[in-house]
Scaffold this active site. Structure first.
Site, PDB file in Angstrom:
ATOM      1  N   THR A 132      18.983  12.230  55.645  1.00  0.00           N
ATOM      2  CA  THR A 132      20.181  12.388  56.481  1.00  0.00           C
ATOM      3  C   THR A 132      21.258  11.368  56.110  1.00  0.00           C
ATOM      4  O   THR A 132      20.943  10.281  55.601  1.00  0.00           O
ATOM      5  CB  THR A 132      19.793  12.182  57.965  1.00  0.00           C
ATOM      6  OG1 THR A 132      20.961  12.026  58.744  1.00  0.00           O
ATOM      7  CG2 THR A 132      18.935  10.924  58.155  1.00  0.00           C
ATOM      8  N   ASP A 133      22.500  11.698  56.423  1.00  0.00           N
ATOM      9  CA  ASP A 133      23.599  10.739  56.196  1.00  0.00           C
ATOM     10  C   ASP A 133      23.544   9.587  57.211  1.00  0.00           C
ATOM     11  O   ASP A 133      24.231   8.581  57.039  1.00  0.00           O
ATOM     12  CB  ASP A 133      24.960  11.439  56.255  1.00  0.00           C
ATOM     13  CG  ASP A 133      25.271  12.081  57.608  1.00  0.00           C
ATOM     14  OD1 ASP A 133      24.397  12.096  58.508  1.00  0.00           O
ATOM     15  OD2 ASP A 133      26.410  12.575  57.764  1.00  0.00           O
ATOM     16  N   GLU A 134      22.700   9.743  58.270  1.00  0.00           N
ATOM     17  CA  GLU A 134      22.675   8.705  59.309  1.00  0.00           C
ATOM     18  C   GLU A 134      22.104   7.383  58.789  1.00  0.00           C
ATOM     19  O   GLU A 134      22.308   6.338  59.394  1.00  0.00           O
ATOM     20  CB  GLU A 134      21.906   9.205  60.545  1.00  0.00           C
ATOM     21  CG  GLU A 134      22.523  10.487  61.063  1.00  0.00           C
ATOM     22  CD  GLU A 134      22.050  10.941  62.431  1.00  0.00           C
ATOM     23  OE1 GLU A 134      21.603  10.112  63.217  1.00  0.00           O
ATOM     24  OE2 GLU A 134      22.175  12.151  62.698  1.00  0.00           O
ATOM     25  N   TYR A 157      15.728   6.611  64.823  1.00  0.00           N
ATOM     26  CA  TYR A 157      15.647   7.786  63.931  1.00  0.00           C
ATOM     27  C   TYR A 157      16.165   7.430  62.541  1.00  0.00           C
ATOM     28  O   TYR A 157      15.457   7.608  61.541  1.00  0.00           O
ATOM     29  CB  TYR A 157      16.449   8.963  64.512  1.00  0.00           C
ATOM     30  CG  TYR A 157      16.712  10.066  63.498  1.00  0.00           C
ATOM     31  CD1 TYR A 157      15.650  10.775  62.926  1.00  0.00           C
ATOM     32  CD2 TYR A 157      18.012  10.397  63.097  1.00  0.00           C
ATOM     33  CE1 TYR A 157      15.882  11.785  61.981  1.00  0.00           C
ATOM     34  CE2 TYR A 157      18.252  11.400  62.164  1.00  0.00           C
ATOM     35  CZ  TYR A 157      17.183  12.094  61.616  1.00  0.00           C
ATOM     36  OH  TYR A 157      17.417  13.072  60.671  1.00  0.00           O
ATOM     37  N   LYS A 161      14.194   7.137  58.901  1.00  0.00           N
ATOM     38  CA  LYS A 161      14.541   7.952  57.720  1.00  0.00           C
ATOM     39  C   LYS A 161      14.932   7.033  56.554  1.00  0.00           C
ATOM     40  O   LYS A 161      14.580   7.303  55.400  1.00  0.00           O
ATOM     41  CB  LYS A 161      15.693   8.912  58.038  1.00  0.00           C
ATOM     42  CG  LYS A 161      15.345  10.045  58.981  1.00  0.00           C
ATOM     43  CD  LYS A 161      14.308  11.030  58.432  1.00  0.00           C
ATOM     44  CE  LYS A 161      14.824  11.882  57.292  1.00  0.00           C
ATOM     45  NZ  LYS A 161      13.838  12.934  56.908  1.00  0.00           N
ATOM     46  N   ASN A 187      23.699  19.532  60.542  1.00  0.00           N
ATOM     47  CA  ASN A 187      23.555  20.979  60.343  1.00  0.00           C
ATOM     48  C   ASN A 187      23.711  21.711  61.674  1.00  0.00           C
ATOM     49  O   ASN A 187      23.421  21.164  62.735  1.00  0.00           O
ATOM     50  CB  ASN A 187      22.158  21.310  59.828  1.00  0.00           C
ATOM     51  CG  ASN A 187      21.948  20.985  58.368  1.00  0.00           C
ATOM     52  OD1 ASN A 187      21.274  21.726  57.668  1.00  0.00           O
ATOM     53  ND2 ASN A 187      22.512  19.891  57.881  1.00  0.00           N
TER      54      ASN A 187
HETATM   55  P1  NAD Z   1      13.322  19.936  63.253  1.00  0.00           P
HETATM   56  O1  NAD Z   1      13.030  18.889  64.262  1.00  0.00           O
HETATM   57  O2  NAD Z   1      13.967  21.213  63.676  1.00  0.00           O
HETATM   58  O3  NAD Z   1      11.974  20.338  62.480  1.00  0.00           O
HETATM   59  C1  NAD Z   1      11.031  19.398  62.067  1.00  0.00           C
HETATM   60  C2  NAD Z   1       9.750  20.129  61.700  1.00  0.00           C
HETATM   61  O4  NAD Z   1       8.781  19.166  61.271  1.00  0.00           O
HETATM   62  C3  NAD Z   1       9.123  20.902  62.875  1.00  0.00           C
HETATM   63  O5  NAD Z   1       8.733  22.195  62.465  1.00  0.00           O
HETATM   64  C4  NAD Z   1       7.908  20.054  63.256  1.00  0.00           C
HETATM   65  O6  NAD Z   1       6.839  20.815  63.798  1.00  0.00           O
HETATM   66  C5  NAD Z   1       7.543  19.436  61.908  1.00  0.00           C
HETATM   67  N1  NAD Z   1       6.814  18.178  62.081  1.00  0.00           N
HETATM   68  C6  NAD Z   1       7.140  17.129  62.873  1.00  0.00           C
HETATM   69  N2  NAD Z   1       6.206  16.163  62.789  1.00  0.00           N
HETATM   70  C7  NAD Z   1       5.280  16.612  61.908  1.00  0.00           C
HETATM   71  C8  NAD Z   1       4.070  16.051  61.401  1.00  0.00           C
HETATM   72  N3  NAD Z   1       3.625  14.844  61.797  1.00  0.00           N
HETATM   73  N4  NAD Z   1       3.364  16.767  60.490  1.00  0.00           N
HETATM   74  C9  NAD Z   1       3.790  17.994  60.093  1.00  0.00           C
HETATM   75  N5  NAD Z   1       4.921  18.573  60.553  1.00  0.00           N
HETATM   76  C10 NAD Z   1       5.647  17.887  61.458  1.00  0.00           C
HETATM   77  O7  NAD Z   1      14.185  19.186  62.143  1.00  0.00           O
HETATM   78  P2  NAD Z   1      15.390  19.725  61.237  1.00  0.00           P
HETATM   79  O8  NAD Z   1      16.657  19.562  61.971  1.00  0.00           O
HETATM   80  O9  NAD Z   1      15.034  21.050  60.671  1.00  0.00           O
HETATM   81  O10 NAD Z   1      15.359  18.626  60.072  1.00  0.00           O
HETATM   82  C11 NAD Z   1      14.527  18.792  58.939  1.00  0.00           C
HETATM   83  C12 NAD Z   1      14.728  17.615  58.009  1.00  0.00           C
HETATM   84  O11 NAD Z   1      16.086  17.516  57.621  1.00  0.00           O
HETATM   85  C13 NAD Z   1      14.362  16.265  58.647  1.00  0.00           C
HETATM   86  O12 NAD Z   1      13.729  15.477  57.686  1.00  0.00           O
HETATM   87  C14 NAD Z   1      15.709  15.684  59.043  1.00  0.00           C
HETATM   88  O13 NAD Z   1      15.669  14.269  59.022  1.00  0.00           O
HETATM   89  C15 NAD Z   1      16.592  16.223  57.936  1.00  0.00           C
HETATM   90  N6  NAD Z   1      18.020  16.403  58.286  1.00  0.00           N
HETATM   91  C16 NAD Z   1      18.366  17.076  59.435  1.00  0.00           C
HETATM   92  C17 NAD Z   1      19.716  17.256  59.716  1.00  0.00           C
HETATM   93  C18 NAD Z   1      20.163  18.032  60.943  1.00  0.00           C
HETATM   94  O14 NAD Z   1      21.377  18.074  61.238  1.00  0.00           O
HETATM   95  N7  NAD Z   1      19.286  18.681  61.675  1.00  0.00           N
HETATM   96  C19 NAD Z   1      20.706  16.751  58.855  1.00  0.00           C
HETATM   97  C20 NAD Z   1      20.303  16.066  57.704  1.00  0.00           C
HETATM   98  C21 NAD Z   1      18.951  15.902  57.415  1.00  0.00           C
HETATM   99  P1  TYD Z   2      23.234  15.624  67.908  1.00  0.00           P
HETATM  100  O1  TYD Z   2      23.333  17.116  67.812  1.00  0.00           O
HETATM  101  O2  TYD Z   2      22.149  15.017  68.716  1.00  0.00           O
HETATM  102  O3  TYD Z   2      23.191  15.084  66.401  1.00  0.00           O
HETATM  103  P2  TYD Z   2      23.309  13.542  65.842  1.00  0.00           P
HETATM  104  O4  TYD Z   2      23.140  12.609  66.954  1.00  0.00           O
HETATM  105  O5  TYD Z   2      22.159  13.484  64.894  1.00  0.00           O
HETATM  106  O6  TYD Z   2      24.643  13.464  65.182  1.00  0.00           O
HETATM  107  O7  TYD Z   2      24.609  15.071  68.456  1.00  0.00           O
HETATM  108  C1  TYD Z   2      25.840  15.382  67.826  1.00  0.00           C
HETATM  109  C2  TYD Z   2      26.929  14.622  68.552  1.00  0.00           C
HETATM  110  O8  TYD Z   2      27.048  15.137  69.880  1.00  0.00           O
HETATM  111  C3  TYD Z   2      26.620  13.137  68.705  1.00  0.00           C
HETATM  112  O9  TYD Z   2      27.837  12.405  68.614  1.00  0.00           O
HETATM  113  C4  TYD Z   2      26.056  13.030  70.121  1.00  0.00           C
HETATM  114  C5  TYD Z   2      26.813  14.126  70.868  1.00  0.00           C
HETATM  115  N1  TYD Z   2      26.076  14.789  71.977  1.00  0.00           N
HETATM  116  C6  TYD Z   2      26.700  14.961  73.218  1.00  0.00           C
HETATM  117  O10 TYD Z   2      27.877  14.563  73.419  1.00  0.00           O
HETATM  118  N2  TYD Z   2      26.005  15.594  74.212  1.00  0.00           N
HETATM  119  C7  TYD Z   2      24.730  16.034  74.048  1.00  0.00           C
HETATM  120  O11 TYD Z   2      24.133  16.582  75.025  1.00  0.00           O
HETATM  121  C8  TYD Z   2      24.099  15.868  72.765  1.00  0.00           C
HETATM  122  C9  TYD Z   2      22.709  16.349  72.532  1.00  0.00           C
HETATM  123  C10 TYD Z   2      24.816  15.246  71.753  1.00  0.00           C
END
Ligand code: NAD
Ligand code: TYD
Length: 351
Positions: A132-134, A157, A161, A187
């Site tokens: 992640t970019d975080e 978090y 990461k 995403n």
């Molecule tokens: P998500 O929380 O929707 O899915 C995570 C998946 O991992 C789930 O299916 C869960 O069951 C599985 N999981 C969790 N713990 C596990 C374990 N101990 N063993 C096996 N499986 C396990 O997450 P996401 O949003 O799809 O993100 C996927 C990846 O992309 C993550 O690594 C996240 O850091 C990265 N990412 C997410 C975003 C975003 O905006 N969502 C952006 C950049 C990077």
């Molecule tokens: P989120 O979807 O949790 O992603 P991330 O924290 O990984 O960027 O949150 C996106 C933005 O929205 C973040 O600035 C936090 C804010 N947010 C709210 O204002 N209200 C909410 O209920 C949630 C879940 C997030």
């Protein structure tokens, strides 16, 4: 003869889109999806491809080294795309240890198994870590994250990461493990669990419930449609260089409050409600602890070297997302079960 690819976290939000893309696009590959099925993992995300001959699901926990090693003995993996993680910042604030276990220990288990099992064959293998970019921390009003930005994670978090990214690079530098890393921005799209901002707001608007906006809604995120991220992962897996990092972003920065207002307008139209109905649900609540102000990605390396760029505008992507949530009531009903209600109450009751 096709490759055998392990995708971890394939039942989650982004993972399910990556699994679907690979199963459909590469019929001669065997795609093995390892997932623990936590609250965020949902096999309904993959109902359309679950019976394909080139797909297998394995329920396992990456923090369990024995389970990981067993899988490496059962299959001869050519590549790993590692997405399994605890992924929600708010949960990392209340339950940091889960993030340390899965994101750090789980990643090391996979690295270790790959190192041992792939010994002598590194030239034909790929360990691709999705991050992640975080990890780069928080930007002020100016500037962008690039592949050269120093790490400065600020939440449990992002720190977990960041640790996993460091360990992936350490296994490359120390043992020569063939790794790639990408760091992506926020995403959105179908199948995202409604704890994250966009699906949570869609669900609440649909049910005419308050939309909780943290602080003054001034925080900025760079949003990317999930299928565009999956396509970037495909390109990097197949064409990216070993040992390299790629940042992925939507070139699409939005202040939370502006994003929510746009979403409200789309929802009013889709639900045939008078203009302004959904906006009345906006409720400013106590800010998140340590809330990062701004994330924004400069993805020009990926554009210049691998010719990837986002395919959708934000409006197009949001309309597709809203349409999906409104058409998939059953999916939403199943994930918004008793556990979700408890989570929601705990997370939002004192804000
Ligand atoms: P998500 O929380 O929707 O899915 C995570 C998946 O991992 C789930 O299916 C869960 O069951 C599985 N999981 C969790 N713990 C596990 C374990 N101990 N063993 C096996 N499986 C396990 O997450 P996401 O949003 O799809 O993100 C996927 C990846 O992309 C993550 O690594 C996240 O850091 C990265 N990412 C997410 C975003 C975003 O905006 N969502 C952006 C950049 C990077
Ligand atoms: P989120 O979807 O949790 O992603 P991330 O924290 O990984 O960027 O949150 C996106 C933005 O929205 C973040 O600035 C936090 C804010 N947010 C709210 O204002 N209200 C909410 O209920 C949630 C879940 C997030």
């Amino acid at each position: 003869m096709g490759k055998t690819i392990l995708i971890t976290g394939g039942a989650g939000f982004i993972g399910s889109h990556v699994v679907r893309l690979f199963v459909n696009k590469y019929p001669d590959y065997l795609i093995v999806n390892l997932d623990k099925l936590t609250y965020a993992g949902n096999l309904e995300n993959l109902a359309d491809i679950e019976h394909r001959p080139n797909y297998r699901f394995v329920k396992a926990d990456i923090t369990n080294l024995q389970q990981v090693n067993t899988l490496f003995h059962e299959y001869r993996f050519d590549g790993i795309i590692h997405l399994a993680a605890e992924s929600h910042v708010d949960r990392s604030i209340t339950h940091p240890l889960d993030f340390i276990q899965t994101n750090i220990v789980g990643t090391v288990n996979l690295l270790n198994s790959a190192k041992e099992k792939w010994q002598g064959h590194y030239h034909e293998k790929i360990f691709y870590h999705i991050s992640t970019d975080e990890v780069f921390g928080s930007l002020g009003k100016e500037g962008y994250f690039t592949e050269d930005t120093a790490y400065d994670p600020r939440s449990p978090y992002s720190a977990s990461k960041a640790s996993s990214d460091h360990l992936v690079r350490a296994y490359h530098n120390t043992y020569g493990l063939p790794v790639k890393i990408s760091n992506c921005s926020n995403n959105y799209g179908p199948n995202q669990f409604p704890e994250k901002l966009i699906p949570l707001a869609i669900n609440n608007i649909k049910n005419s419930q308050a939309i909780p906006v943290y602080g003054a809604g001034e925080n900025i995120r760079d949003w990317l449609y999930v299928e565009d991220h999956a396509k970037a992962i495909d390109v990097i897996f197949h064409q990216g260089k070993i040992g390299e990092t790629y940042t992925i972003g939507g070139n699409n920065e939005w202040k939370n409050i502006d994003l929510i207002r746009l979403l409200c307008r789309i929802m009013d139209e889709k639900l045939n409600r008078p203009v302004g109905t959904s906006e009345m649900l906006i409720t400013f609540v106590t800010d998140r602890a340590g809330h990062d102000l701004r994330y924004a990605i400069d993805a020009s390396k990926l554009k210049n070297e691998l010719d990837w760029s986002p395919s959708l505008t934000f409006e197009q992507g949001l309309v597709l997302t809203v349409d999906w949530y409104l058409a998939n009531e059953r999916w939403l009903r199943h994930v918004v079960n008793g556990d979700y209600e408890k989570y929601y109450e705990k997370q939002y009751q004192h804000r």
